[in-house]
Structure formats: structure tokens, C-alpha cells
Write a protein that holds these residues in place. Structure first.
Motif, PDB file in Angstrom:
ATOM      1  N   HIS A   1      10.213  31.603 -11.277  1.00  0.00           N
ATOM      2  CA  HIS A   1       8.751  31.504 -11.310  1.00  0.00           C
ATOM      3  C   HIS A   1       8.129  32.803 -10.832  1.00  0.00           C
ATOM      4  CE1 HIS A   1       7.834  27.413 -12.486  1.00  0.00           C
ATOM      5  NE2 HIS A   1       8.724  26.944 -11.640  1.00  0.00           N
ATOM      6  N   TYR A   2       6.950  33.103 -11.365  1.00  0.00           N
ATOM      7  CA  TYR A   2       6.142  34.193 -10.849  1.00  0.00           C
ATOM      8  C   TYR A   2       5.384  33.707  -9.607  1.00  0.00           C
ATOM      9  CZ  TYR A   2       6.873  36.369 -15.433  1.00  0.00           C
ATOM     10  OH  TYR A   2       7.436  36.903 -16.557  1.00  0.00           O
ATOM     11  N   PRO A   3       4.965  34.621  -8.732  1.00  0.00           N
ATOM     12  CA  PRO A   3       4.180  34.206  -7.566  1.00  0.00           C
ATOM     13  C   PRO A   3       2.919  33.419  -7.936  1.00  0.00           C
ATOM     14  CG  PRO A   3       4.965  36.439  -7.250  1.00  0.00           C
ATOM     15  CD  PRO A   3       5.324  36.050  -8.657  1.00  0.00           C
ATOM     16  N   THR A   4       2.267  33.785  -9.034  1.00  0.00           N
ATOM     17  CA  THR A   4       1.059  33.060  -9.427  1.00  0.00           C
ATOM     18  C   THR A   4       1.371  31.638  -9.902  1.00  0.00           C
ATOM     19  OG1 THR A   4       1.242  34.254 -11.546  1.00  0.00           O
ATOM     20  CG2 THR A   4      -0.445  35.001  -9.988  1.00  0.00           C
ATOM     21  N   ASP A   5       2.590  31.407 -10.386  1.00  0.00           N
ATOM     22  CA  ASP A   5       2.999  30.042 -10.727  1.00  0.00           C
ATOM     23  C   ASP A   5       3.034  29.171  -9.472  1.00  0.00           C
ATOM     24  OD1 ASP A   5       3.411  30.904 -13.340  1.00  0.00           O
ATOM     25  OD2 ASP A   5       5.544  31.285 -13.013  1.00  0.00           O
ATOM     26  N   VAL A   6       3.569  29.754  -8.410  1.00  0.00           N
ATOM     27  CA  VAL A   6       3.679  29.029  -7.141  1.00  0.00           C
ATOM     28  C   VAL A   6       2.294  28.777  -6.546  1.00  0.00           C
ATOM     29  CG1 VAL A   6       4.533  29.175  -4.769  1.00  0.00           C
ATOM     30  CG2 VAL A   6       5.990  29.895  -6.677  1.00  0.00           C
ATOM     31  N   LEU A   7       1.437  29.803  -6.560  1.00  0.00           N
ATOM     32  CA  LEU A   7       0.075  29.625  -6.057  1.00  0.00           C
ATOM     33  C   LEU A   7      -0.654  28.542  -6.842  1.00  0.00           C
ATOM     34  CD1 LEU A   7      -1.049  33.332  -5.476  1.00  0.00           C
ATOM     35  CD2 LEU A   7      -0.367  31.657  -3.759  1.00  0.00           C
ATOM     36  N   GLY A   8      -0.485  28.557  -8.169  1.00  0.00           N
ATOM     37  CA  GLY A   8      -1.115  27.537  -8.999  1.00  0.00           C
ATOM     38  C   GLY A   8      -0.570  26.153  -8.695  1.00  0.00           C
ATOM     39  N   GLY A   9       0.744  26.056  -8.468  1.00  0.00           N
ATOM     40  CA  GLY A   9       1.342  24.772  -8.121  1.00  0.00           C
ATOM     41  C   GLY A   9       0.813  24.238  -6.804  1.00  0.00           C
ATOM     42  N   TRP A  10       0.701  25.117  -5.814  1.00  0.00           N
ATOM     43  CA  TRP A  10       0.151  24.686  -4.514  1.00  0.00           C
ATOM     44  C   TRP A  10      -1.297  24.219  -4.660  1.00  0.00           C
ATOM     45  CZ3 TRP A  10       2.247  29.492  -1.421  1.00  0.00           C
ATOM     46  CH2 TRP A  10       3.596  29.263  -1.107  1.00  0.00           C
ATOM     47  N   ALA A  11      -2.107  24.980  -5.397  1.00  0.00           N
ATOM     48  CA  ALA A  11      -3.513  24.610  -5.567  1.00  0.00           C
ATOM     49  C   ALA A  11      -3.651  23.281  -6.304  1.00  0.00           C
ATOM     50  CB  ALA A  11      -4.263  25.716  -6.320  1.00  0.00           C
ATOM     51  N   LEU A  12      -2.836  23.094  -7.343  1.00  0.00           N
ATOM     52  CA  LEU A  12      -2.884  21.843  -8.098  1.00  0.00           C
ATOM     53  C   LEU A  12      -2.413  20.669  -7.240  1.00  0.00           C
ATOM     54  CD1 LEU A  12      -3.324  20.374 -10.804  1.00  0.00           C
ATOM     55  CD2 LEU A  12      -0.935  20.893 -11.363  1.00  0.00           C
ATOM     56  N   GLY A  13      -1.314  20.861  -6.513  1.00  0.00           N
ATOM     57  CA  GLY A  13      -0.799  19.797  -5.663  1.00  0.00           C
ATOM     58  C   GLY A  13      -1.770  19.405  -4.575  1.00  0.00           C
ATOM     59  N   LEU A  14      -2.406  20.396  -3.953  1.00  0.00           N
ATOM     60  CA  LEU A  14      -3.368  20.107  -2.890  1.00  0.00           C
ATOM     61  C   LEU A  14      -4.590  19.388  -3.438  1.00  0.00           C
ATOM     62  CD1 LEU A  14      -3.634  20.508   0.129  1.00  0.00           C
ATOM     63  CD2 LEU A  14      -4.785  22.688  -0.296  1.00  0.00           C
ATOM     64  N   THR A  15      -5.012  19.787  -4.631  1.00  0.00           N
ATOM     65  CA  THR A  15      -6.150  19.110  -5.261  1.00  0.00           C
ATOM     66  C   THR A  15      -5.829  17.648  -5.544  1.00  0.00           C
ATOM     67  OG1 THR A  15      -6.854  21.182  -6.319  1.00  0.00           O
ATOM     68  CG2 THR A  15      -7.730  19.135  -7.234  1.00  0.00           C
ATOM     69  N   TRP A  16      -4.657  17.393  -6.107  1.00  0.00           N
ATOM     70  CA  TRP A  16      -4.268  16.017  -6.420  1.00  0.00           C
ATOM     71  C   TRP A  16      -4.098  15.174  -5.158  1.00  0.00           C
ATOM     72  CZ3 TRP A  16      -4.803  12.503  -9.761  1.00  0.00           C
ATOM     73  CH2 TRP A  16      -4.003  11.366  -9.760  1.00  0.00           C
ATOM     74  N   LEU A  17      -3.515  15.769  -4.112  1.00  0.00           N
ATOM     75  CA  LEU A  17      -3.345  15.039  -2.858  1.00  0.00           C
ATOM     76  C   LEU A  17      -4.706  14.679  -2.262  1.00  0.00           C
ATOM     77  CD1 LEU A  17      -0.993  14.052  -1.094  1.00  0.00           C
ATOM     78  CD2 LEU A  17      -1.248  16.145   0.268  1.00  0.00           C
ATOM     79  N   ALA A  18      -5.673  15.577  -2.398  1.00  0.00           N
ATOM     80  CA  ALA A  18      -7.022  15.284  -1.911  1.00  0.00           C
ATOM     81  C   ALA A  18      -7.663  14.157  -2.718  1.00  0.00           C
ATOM     82  CB  ALA A  18      -7.890  16.545  -1.985  1.00  0.00           C
ATOM     83  N   VAL A  19      -7.426  14.142  -4.036  1.00  0.00           N
ATOM     84  CA  VAL A  19      -7.953  13.062  -4.882  1.00  0.00           C
ATOM     85  C   VAL A  19      -7.359  11.718  -4.462  1.00  0.00           C
ATOM     86  CG1 VAL A  19      -7.951  12.114  -7.224  1.00  0.00           C
ATOM     87  CG2 VAL A  19      -8.438  14.539  -6.870  1.00  0.00           C
TER      88      VAL A  19
ATOM     89  N   TYR B   1       0.808  -1.219   0.000  1.00  0.00           N
ATOM     90  CA  TYR B   1       0.000   0.000   0.000  1.00  0.00           C
ATOM     91  C   TYR B   1       0.848   1.278   0.000  1.00  0.00           C
ATOM     92  CZ  TYR B   1      -3.134   3.611   1.851  1.00  0.00           C
ATOM     93  OH  TYR B   1      -3.825   4.774   2.064  1.00  0.00           O
ATOM     94  N   PRO B   2       1.871   1.416   0.872  1.00  0.00           N
ATOM     95  CA  PRO B   2       2.678   2.655   0.856  1.00  0.00           C
ATOM     96  C   PRO B   2       3.390   2.890  -0.472  1.00  0.00           C
ATOM     97  CG  PRO B   2       3.029   1.437   2.891  1.00  0.00           C
ATOM     98  CD  PRO B   2       2.279   0.516   1.969  1.00  0.00           C
ATOM     99  N   VAL B   3       3.871   1.824  -1.114  1.00  0.00           N
ATOM    100  CA  VAL B   3       4.572   1.973  -2.390  1.00  0.00           C
ATOM    101  C   VAL B   3       3.614   2.440  -3.480  1.00  0.00           C
ATOM    102  CG1 VAL B   3       5.871   0.772  -4.191  1.00  0.00           C
ATOM    103  CG2 VAL B   3       6.284   0.231  -1.768  1.00  0.00           C
ATOM    104  N   VAL B   4       2.441   1.824  -3.540  1.00  0.00           N
ATOM    105  CA  VAL B   4       1.422   2.228  -4.527  1.00  0.00           C
ATOM    106  C   VAL B   4       1.012   3.677  -4.286  1.00  0.00           C
ATOM    107  CG1 VAL B   4      -0.920   1.793  -5.379  1.00  0.00           C
ATOM    108  CG2 VAL B   4       0.591  -0.128  -4.821  1.00  0.00           C
ATOM    109  N   LEU B   5       0.841   4.027  -3.026  1.00  0.00           N
ATOM    110  CA  LEU B   5       0.466   5.395  -2.666  1.00  0.00           C
ATOM    111  C   LEU B   5       1.518   6.389  -3.153  1.00  0.00           C
ATOM    112  CD1 LEU B   5      -1.550   7.130  -0.969  1.00  0.00           C
ATOM    113  CD2 LEU B   5       0.004   6.802   0.966  1.00  0.00           C
ATOM    114  N   ALA B   6       2.789   6.058  -2.957  1.00  0.00           N
ATOM    115  CA  ALA B   6       3.869   6.952  -3.366  1.00  0.00           C
ATOM    116  C   ALA B   6       3.941   7.094  -4.880  1.00  0.00           C
ATOM    117  CB  ALA B   6       5.199   6.429  -2.813  1.00  0.00           C
ATOM    118  N   VAL B   7       3.822   5.979  -5.588  1.00  0.00           N
ATOM    119  CA  VAL B   7       3.926   6.003  -7.052  1.00  0.00           C
ATOM    120  C   VAL B   7       2.791   6.816  -7.665  1.00  0.00           C
ATOM    121  CG1 VAL B   7       3.810   4.599  -9.139  1.00  0.00           C
ATOM    122  CG2 VAL B   7       5.200   3.837  -7.199  1.00  0.00           C
ATOM    123  N   ILE B   8       1.569   6.533  -7.223  1.00  0.00           N
ATOM    124  CA  ILE B   8       0.414   7.248  -7.780  1.00  0.00           C
ATOM    125  C   ILE B   8       0.435   8.717  -7.371  1.00  0.00           C
ATOM    126  CG2 ILE B   8      -2.097   7.436  -7.731  1.00  0.00           C
ATOM    127  CD1 ILE B   8      -2.233   4.422  -7.471  1.00  0.00           C
ATOM    128  N   GLY B   9       0.746   8.978  -6.096  1.00  0.00           N
ATOM    129  CA  GLY B   9       0.729  10.348  -5.610  1.00  0.00           C
ATOM    130  C   GLY B   9       1.749  11.237  -6.297  1.00  0.00           C
TER     131      GLY B   9
END
Length: 294
Positions: free
Chosen positions: A264-282, A169-177
Motif C-alpha cells: 500500500h501507499y501511505p495515502t492508502d493507509v491514511l484513507g483507510g484510517w479516515a474511512l474507518g474512523l468515519t464509519w466507527l463514528a456513524v 446488542y454487542p453481537v449486532v454492534l460487531a456485525v454492523i461495525g
């Protein structure tokens, strides 16, 4: 072709500027380890300092009452609706909300709205305050969010956790995440094709497009996965809180370093955080449903 790509081709006579990658020196690697240790120590100190306040807050009558009502409400729902449906619905709401935040940032970037108006000003302000010592620290910090470092850390820790739990389970979680987040970033970068800030402002080498920040998205997911794996190994709540706070601090530090270094521009970082948090929630939602069905 996006308007950014067209402008870049017109002004530079080719694709977005590319630079050779700078090697990670031994001294920089040691400094990166020191920064990681400092982040963890800071998180632990903060958690330890806040423990008395957390205990007092948890013992208040209204907190106990709210917790009891929440559990009663959840029990009422699960009696009438399958627990899996309740969790799936709540998780879907969170994912949609986070995705909406990312879409808003994406719209602001593509339409050059007010959110992006401060991008250039912030980079210029930080550039005027650079010092050799601070630059070395920021380079060491940004290295913690590189693909090589994150993949190595998450893979090794996932293997250790898998051996302890005797589960894949941890390995699958890491690969997919981590694999999923990096794939999403790569696809969106090509689709949006936003050029990076002007090369003269860049203190480190960078390739490809700017939005969203891959370091920011991947560090959020990678550090989040490390905290998640820590929680699988222990039931100590202090360790849990330390792991998640350290992950948050590390993510913030890596994102800030990308803007300071001019890649990077600040909005690049904000977008990266939002995308990463969304994927982690998925991933968290999918993992919870899978565990309930297993």
C-alpha cells in the motif's frame, strides 16, 4: 474506466497484478500474539505512568470550572431541546468532519495532488531499510489486521460480552461495525481502482486494488469495537484508557506495516484510517440514538 486502471492494463496487459496468498505459519501466528500482548502491555504501562499527571490535571481549578460550565451548558440545551436532538446534531457534525477528511484524501489520490507526491519516495525509503528480522515482525503485525483475524476476535469477544450482558446488542454492534466497514472498503476500492505499488516491492501477497487500505480501515474499526466491548464489561477507567490506547497503537502498527511491506501507499493507509474512523463514528452515533429510544 479510471486512469489508473487504463495505465495498469496498458503496462501489464490485464487487470492489476494478483499474487497467491501466503499461509499464516505457526511461528508467525505466535509472533502476532506476542506483538498483540506487547501492544496491550505498552498501553497499560503508558496509562499507569500518566495517571498521576491526569489526576493533577483533573484537580486544577480551571479544569473543574470548565467541566462545570460544560455540564451547565449541556443542561441548558437539554432543557430547551430534546437530548436526542443535541446528541444527534453533535454526532452528525463529527461524522461530517471525518467524512470531509476522507474526501480530501480521496481527491488528492484521484487527482495525483501534492499529498501523493511522497508515496513512492516513502516506499522506496522503507524498502532500502528492510531487514529479515524486521520483515518478520511486520508480517506478523499485518496479520493482526487481516479479515480472518479481526472477524474471529471481534465475533468471539462480542459473543462473550453478549452472554455477560444477556443482550444481543454487542453481537449486532460487531456485525454492523465490522461488516459495514469491509463492505465500504470493497465498494470504494472497485470505484477508485488504484493499482497497488509495483509487485517487485511487495514482500507479501496481495490482491485487488490499493485505495483505501482494507487492513487499515478494518483494524481501526475492529480494534475500536474490541475497546468498545471492553468498556461495556467494566466501569474501570484505567481499563477503558488501556483498551482505547491499545486499539490506537495496534491500528497505527498495522497501517505502518502495510507500507513497509510494499502493498500500500501511505495515502492508502491514511484513507483507510479516515474511512474507518468515519464509519466507527456513524455506528457510535446510531448506537447512542438507538439506546436512547430503547
Amino acid at each position: 474506466m479510471s486512469p489508473w486502471t487504463a495505465a495498469s492494463l496498458a503496462s501489464e496487459g490485464g487487470p492489476p497484478h494478483r499474487m497467491k496468498r501466503s499461509p499464516i505459519t505457526r511461528s508467525t501466528a505466535l509472533l502476532s500474539l506476542a506483538i498483540a500482548a506487547l501492544v496491550i502491555a505498552t498501553a497499560y504501562a503508558a496509562v499507569w505512568a500518566l495517571r498521576p499527571a491526569a489526576v493533577r490535571l483533573g484537580s486544577h481549578r480551571w479544569v473543574i470550572g470548565a467541566e462545570a460550565k460544560g455540564r451547565a451548558g449541556l443542561s441548558w440545551l437539554t432543557v430547551r431541546i430534546a437530548a436526542e436532538v443535541v446528541i444527534l446534531t453533535a454526532g452528525a457534525v463529527v461524522v461530517v468532519a471525518l467524512a470531509a477528511v476522507f474526501v480530501e484524501i480521496l481527491d488528492a489520490v484521484t487527482d495525483a495532488q501534492d499529498l501523493t507526491a511522497l508515496d513512492r519516495a516513502i516506499i522506496d525509503w522503507l524498502a532500502s531499510r528492510r531487514t529479515p528480522g524486521l520483515t518478520r515482525i511486520q508480517i506478523a503485525t499485518t496479520n493482526l489486521g487481516s479479515a480472518v483475524v479481526l472477524i474471529t476476535m471481534v465475533t468471539l469477544f462480542a459473543i462473550v460480552t453478549a452472554r455477560r450482558l444477556r443482550s444481543w446488542y454487542p453481537v449486532v454492534l460487531a456485525v454492523i461495525g465490522l461488516g459495514g466497514s469491509q463492505t465500504l472498503v470493497a465498494v470504494i476500492k472497485v470505484a477508485i481502482a488504484r493499482p497497488r505499488p509495483d509487485p517487485p516491492a511487495q514482500l507479501v501477497s496481495a490482491t485487488g486494488y490499493s485505495f483505501p487500505s482494507g487492513h487499515s480501515a478494518s483494524s481501526l474499526v475492529g480494534f475500536g469495537l474490541l475497546a468498545w466491548l471492553v468498556c461495556l464489561l467494566t466501569s474501570n477507567r484505567t481499563v477503558w484508557a488501556t483498551a482505547w490506547l491499545a486499539a490506537a497503537l495496534g491500528t497505527a502498527a498495522v497501517g505502518a506495516s502495510r507500507v513497509y511491506l510494499g502493498v500500500h501507499y501511505p495515502t492508502d493507509v491514511l484513507g483507510g484510517w479516515a474511512l474507518g474512523l468515519t464509519w466507527l463514528a456513524v455506528v457510535a452515533l446510531a448506537a447512542q440514538v438507538w439506546r436512547m429510544r430503547a
